[in-house]
Design a protein around this motif. Structure first.
Motif, PDB file in Angstrom:
ATOM      1  N   VAL A 260       0.812  -1.209   0.000  1.00 39.66           N
ATOM      2  CA  VAL A 260       0.000   0.000   0.000  1.00 39.66           C
ATOM      3  C   VAL A 260       0.851   1.268   0.000  1.00 39.66           C
ATOM      4  O   VAL A 260       0.366   2.346  -0.359  1.00 39.66           O
ATOM      5  CB  VAL A 260      -0.965   0.004   1.212  1.00 39.66           C
ATOM      6  N   VAL A 261       2.130   1.162   0.376  1.00 38.36           N
ATOM      7  CA  VAL A 261       2.980   2.353   0.452  1.00 38.36           C
ATOM      8  C   VAL A 261       3.921   2.475  -0.748  1.00 38.36           C
ATOM      9  O   VAL A 261       4.094   3.557  -1.304  1.00 38.36           O
ATOM     10  CB  VAL A 261       3.795   2.363   1.765  1.00 38.36           C
ATOM     11  N   LEU A 262       4.533   1.383  -1.161  1.00 39.39           N
ATOM     12  CA  LEU A 262       5.608   1.456  -2.146  1.00 39.39           C
ATOM     13  C   LEU A 262       5.161   1.804  -3.569  1.00 39.39           C
ATOM     14  O   LEU A 262       5.837   2.595  -4.239  1.00 39.39           O
ATOM     15  CB  LEU A 262       6.387   0.136  -2.164  1.00 39.39           C
ATOM     16  N   PRO A 263       4.063   1.244  -4.106  1.00 38.08           N
ATOM     17  CA  PRO A 263       3.704   1.574  -5.498  1.00 38.08           C
ATOM     18  C   PRO A 263       3.424   3.062  -5.665  1.00 38.08           C
ATOM     19  O   PRO A 263       2.881   3.719  -4.775  1.00 38.08           O
ATOM     20  CB  PRO A 263       2.440   0.745  -5.746  1.00 38.08           C
ATOM     21  N   SER A 264       3.801   3.601  -6.819  1.00 43.05           N
ATOM     22  CA  SER A 264       3.573   5.019  -7.092  1.00 43.05           C
ATOM     23  C   SER A 264       2.267   5.214  -7.844  1.00 43.05           C
ATOM     24  O   SER A 264       1.760   4.297  -8.491  1.00 43.05           O
ATOM     25  CB  SER A 264       4.741   5.581  -7.925  1.00 43.05           C
ATOM     26  N   GLY A 265       1.741   6.418  -7.763  1.00 47.48           N
ATOM     27  CA  GLY A 265       0.522   6.760  -8.493  1.00 47.48           C
ATOM     28  C   GLY A 265      -0.727   6.524  -7.694  1.00 47.48           C
ATOM     29  O   GLY A 265      -0.925   5.456  -7.126  1.00 47.48           O
ATOM     30  N   ASP A 266      -1.581   7.555  -7.596  1.00 51.08           N
ATOM     31  CA  ASP A 266      -2.876   7.447  -6.943  1.00 51.08           C
ATOM     32  C   ASP A 266      -3.981   7.556  -7.982  1.00 51.08           C
ATOM     33  O   ASP A 266      -3.871   8.347  -8.928  1.00 51.08           O
ATOM     34  CB  ASP A 266      -3.047   8.567  -5.910  1.00 51.08           C
ATOM     35  N   PRO A 267      -5.062   6.794  -7.856  1.00 54.22           N
ATOM     36  CA  PRO A 267      -5.272   5.807  -6.790  1.00 54.22           C
ATOM     37  C   PRO A 267      -4.349   4.599  -6.940  1.00 54.22           C
ATOM     38  O   PRO A 267      -3.793   4.381  -8.002  1.00 54.22           O
ATOM     39  CB  PRO A 267      -6.742   5.404  -6.973  1.00 54.22           C
ATOM     40  N   LEU A 268      -4.209   3.853  -5.848  1.00 54.94           N
ATOM     41  CA  LEU A 268      -3.351   2.677  -5.849  1.00 54.94           C
ATOM     42  C   LEU A 268      -3.790   1.725  -6.953  1.00 54.94           C
ATOM     43  O   LEU A 268      -4.988   1.483  -7.128  1.00 54.94           O
ATOM     44  CB  LEU A 268      -3.437   1.981  -4.489  1.00 54.94           C
ATOM     45  N   PRO A 269      -2.839   1.179  -7.729  1.00 56.82           N
ATOM     46  CA  PRO A 269      -3.216   0.247  -8.807  1.00 56.82           C
ATOM     47  C   PRO A 269      -4.127  -0.871  -8.317  1.00 56.82           C
ATOM     48  O   PRO A 269      -4.026  -1.330  -7.177  1.00 56.82           O
ATOM     49  CB  PRO A 269      -1.869  -0.294  -9.282  1.00 56.82           C
ATOM     50  N   ALA A 270      -5.017  -1.312  -9.197  1.00 55.61           N
ATOM     51  CA  ALA A 270      -6.064  -2.264  -8.819  1.00 55.61           C
ATOM     52  C   ALA A 270      -5.499  -3.577  -8.297  1.00 55.61           C
ATOM     53  O   ALA A 270      -6.047  -4.167  -7.358  1.00 55.61           O
ATOM     54  CB  ALA A 270      -6.975  -2.525 -10.023  1.00 55.61           C
ATOM     55  N   ARG A 271      -4.393  -4.049  -8.883  1.00 55.76           N
ATOM     56  CA  ARG A 271      -3.866  -5.355  -8.449  1.00 55.76           C
ATOM     57  C   ARG A 271      -3.358  -5.296  -7.013  1.00 55.76           C
ATOM     58  O   ARG A 271      -3.522  -6.245  -6.255  1.00 55.76           O
ATOM     59  CB  ARG A 271      -2.755  -5.821  -9.389  1.00 55.76           C
ATOM     60  N   TYR A 272      -2.762  -4.169  -6.624  1.00 53.93           N
ATOM     61  CA  TYR A 272      -2.321  -4.019  -5.237  1.00 53.93           C
ATOM     62  C   TYR A 272      -3.521  -3.826  -4.310  1.00 53.93           C
ATOM     63  O   TYR A 272      -3.534  -4.338  -3.187  1.00 53.93           O
ATOM     64  CB  TYR A 272      -1.362  -2.838  -5.110  1.00 53.93           C
ATOM     65  N   THR A 273      -4.500  -3.071  -4.782  1.00 52.28           N
ATOM     66  CA  THR A 273      -5.688  -2.824  -3.965  1.00 52.28           C
ATOM     67  C   THR A 273      -6.397  -4.128  -3.619  1.00 52.28           C
ATOM     68  O   THR A 273      -6.771  -4.369  -2.459  1.00 52.28           O
ATOM     69  CB  THR A 273      -6.654  -1.892  -4.715  1.00 52.28           C
ATOM     70  N   ALA A 274      -6.585  -4.983  -4.631  1.00 50.33           N
ATOM     71  CA  ALA A 274      -7.270  -6.256  -4.394  1.00 50.33           C
ATOM     72  C   ALA A 274      -6.494  -7.115  -3.406  1.00 50.33           C
ATOM     73  O   ALA A 274      -7.073  -7.745  -2.507  1.00 50.33           O
ATOM     74  CB  ALA A 274      -7.457  -6.996  -5.727  1.00 50.33           C
ATOM     75  N   GLY A 275      -5.180  -7.126  -3.539  1.00 48.95           N
ATOM     76  CA  GLY A 275      -4.367  -7.931  -2.631  1.00 48.95           C
ATOM     77  C   GLY A 275      -4.430  -7.447  -1.196  1.00 48.95           C
ATOM     78  O   GLY A 275      -4.605  -8.242  -0.262  1.00 48.95           O
ATOM     79  N   VAL A 276      -4.315  -6.120  -1.007  1.00 46.44           N
ATOM     80  CA  VAL A 276      -4.348  -5.562   0.346  1.00 46.44           C
ATOM     81  C   VAL A 276      -5.706  -5.797   0.989  1.00 46.44           C
ATOM     82  O   VAL A 276      -5.799  -6.182   2.168  1.00 46.44           O
ATOM     83  CB  VAL A 276      -4.016  -4.056   0.301  1.00 46.44           C
ATOM     84  N   ALA A 277      -6.783  -5.558   0.222  1.00 47.06           N
ATOM     85  CA  ALA A 277      -8.132  -5.743   0.775  1.00 47.06           C
ATOM     86  C   ALA A 277      -8.388  -7.203   1.147  1.00 47.06           C
ATOM     87  O   ALA A 277      -9.062  -7.492   2.154  1.00 47.06           O
ATOM     88  CB  ALA A 277      -9.171  -5.250  -0.225  1.00 47.06           C
ATOM     89  N   ALA A 278      -7.872  -8.130   0.343  1.00 48.94           N
ATOM     90  CA  ALA A 278      -8.108  -9.549   0.626  1.00 48.94           C
ATOM     91  C   ALA A 278      -7.244 -10.062   1.769  1.00 48.94           C
ATOM     92  O   ALA A 278      -7.657 -10.944   2.533  1.00 48.94           O
ATOM     93  CB  ALA A 278      -7.852 -10.377  -0.639  1.00 48.94           C
ATOM     94  N   ILE A 279      -6.046  -9.491   1.884  1.00 43.84           N
ATOM     95  CA  ILE A 279      -5.125  -9.966   2.923  1.00 43.84           C
ATOM     96  C   ILE A 279      -5.676  -9.691   4.315  1.00 43.84           C
ATOM     97  O   ILE A 279      -5.503 -10.501   5.232  1.00 43.84           O
ATOM     98  CB  ILE A 279      -3.740  -9.311   2.740  1.00 43.84           C
ATOM     99  N   GLY A 280      -6.369  -8.554   4.496  1.00 45.92           N
ATOM    100  CA  GLY A 280      -6.833  -8.164   5.823  1.00 45.92           C
ATOM    101  C   GLY A 280      -7.618  -9.246   6.549  1.00 45.92           C
ATOM    102  O   GLY A 280      -7.179  -9.735   7.607  1.00 45.92           O
ATOM    103  N   PRO A 281      -8.766  -9.671   6.046  1.00 44.29           N
ATOM    104  CA  PRO A 281      -9.554 -10.699   6.752  1.00 44.29           C
ATOM    105  C   PRO A 281      -8.797 -12.012   6.914  1.00 44.29           C
ATOM    106  O   PRO A 281      -8.899 -12.670   7.964  1.00 44.29           O
ATOM    107  CB  PRO A 281     -10.781 -10.877   5.850  1.00 44.29           C
TER     108      PRO A 281
END
Length: 346
Positions: free
Chosen positions: A63-84
């Motif tokens: 969530v911190v290292l990739p550049s460009g907002d909004p965060l790229p979709a592939r990172y977003t999906a991974g972060v959201a899924a990792i939480g639960p």
């Protein structure tokens, strides 16, 4: 046409990229490590719990290292899924052992809060709700007190606070973006104006060096003889060369063209920009070859042309003399090849 700068996101505005982002990531990972150490020390730790905290740490990097907002979709999906998943793993302990259900959600909530700041509030909220649901289910199944389970709603509060922060700061972001566009536009306009003024001064200086004496004679009303008229024609041709082929109308080539015109040879210099893609050595070969051809011509015409960039042939010299045509080509390696066509009149 000038391209407007990319619109920065809130994450970029508060320094979630570059070295500031690395500092923030270090602090985030330190918090995760401290919470993991506390949790492991309280429960005794299990491989599943350790894996859960490792996943949270990896989500922080994503969530911190990739550049460009909004965060790229592939990172977003991974972060959201990792939480639960991470919360489920980190809170899985045997029913007869103490269970800490607050530390892991807090760590994951920080990651999701930053995800919201990076322009992905929807996935962040969905993941936060899923984390709370998993924590409540695991806590109640383990028989923990309701007060302890209720303390696990931390991710919702963190995501909410950072979502509000991002919404408040977004007008400032838009203002800074508009200021950035305006500043860039003004800078481009100023640079173009300076370039035009510098080119004008260069052309005026060249005109002054080449034509000052002749223009003063004409302005004084003095009669021009045949020699003066020839000099005027040569001067006009040289000035045209400077506009049409500035990279050719220099040094020995300019002198050779003037002498050839003085002998009655028709000389045409053309520059289509091919010099921009070759080395100075190749340019020197083109200039010296063209100058040699001009010196060797006694009558007829000579056309020297620099071809557009990207061609195999950089420049060509076409000589049309009575009785023959001669074409010389110079390629991007500086190799010279000449072909001659001989013909007879009548």
């Amino acid at each position: 046409m000038h391209r407007a700068p990319d619109r920065p996101g809130v994450g970029t505005l508060i320094g979630l990229d570059g070295w500031l982002g690395l500092v923030l990531l270090s602090l985030l990972e330190a918090i995760v490590l401290l919470l993991a150490t506390r949790d492991v020390g309280t429960t005794g730790g299990t491989p599943a719990m350790i894996l859960g905290y490792v996943l949270i740490a990896l989500a922080g990097c994503a969530v911190v290292l990739p550049s460009g907002d909004p965060l790229p979709a592939r990172y977003t999906a991974g972060v959201a899924a990792i939480g639960p998943v991470a919360i489920f793993l980190s809170t899985r302990t045997p029913p007869d052992r103490p269970l800490t259900v607050i530390a892991a959600p807090i760590a994951s909530g920080l990651v999701l809060g930053l995800l919201s700041v990076r322009g992905r509030a929807g996935p962040a909220w969905a993941s936060a709700v899923a984390i709370v649901s998993v924590t409540v289910l695991v806590g109640w199944s383990a028989g923990l007190p309701s007060a302890s389970v209720a303390g696990a709603i931390g991710p919702v509060g963190t995501v909410g606070a950072l979502t509000v922060f991002a919404a408040i700061i977004r007008p400032t972001q838009r203002s800074l973006y508009e200021l950035r566009v305006e500043t860039t536009t003004v800078a481009v306009a100023n640079a173009a104006m300076r370039a035009r003024l510098e080119e004008r001064d260069r052309q005026l200086a060249r005109l002054d060096r080449a034509a000052r004496l002749m223009l003063e004679r004409i302005a004084a009303g003095k009669l021009l003889d045949d020699t003066d008229r020839i000099q005027c024609r040569l001067l006009e041709a040289e000035l045209r060369d400077g506009l049409r082929a500035p990279n050719l109308a220099i040094g020995e080539l300019a002198a050779a063209a003037r002498e050839a015109r003085g002998r009655g040879v028709e000389v045409l210099l053309l520059d289509d920009g091919g010099f921009a893609a070759v080395s100075p050595q190749v340019r020197d070969v083109v200039v010296s070859t063209a100058a040699w051809e001009l010196d060797a011509v006694g009558a007829g015409s000579v056309t020297v042309r620099v071809l557009p960039a990207g061609r195999r042939i950089v420049a060509s010299v076409l000589v049309a003399e009575p009785g023959q045509d001669r074409r010389t080509e110079i390629d991007g390696e500086g190799l010279v090849q000449t072909t001659v066509d001989v013909y007879e009149y009548g």
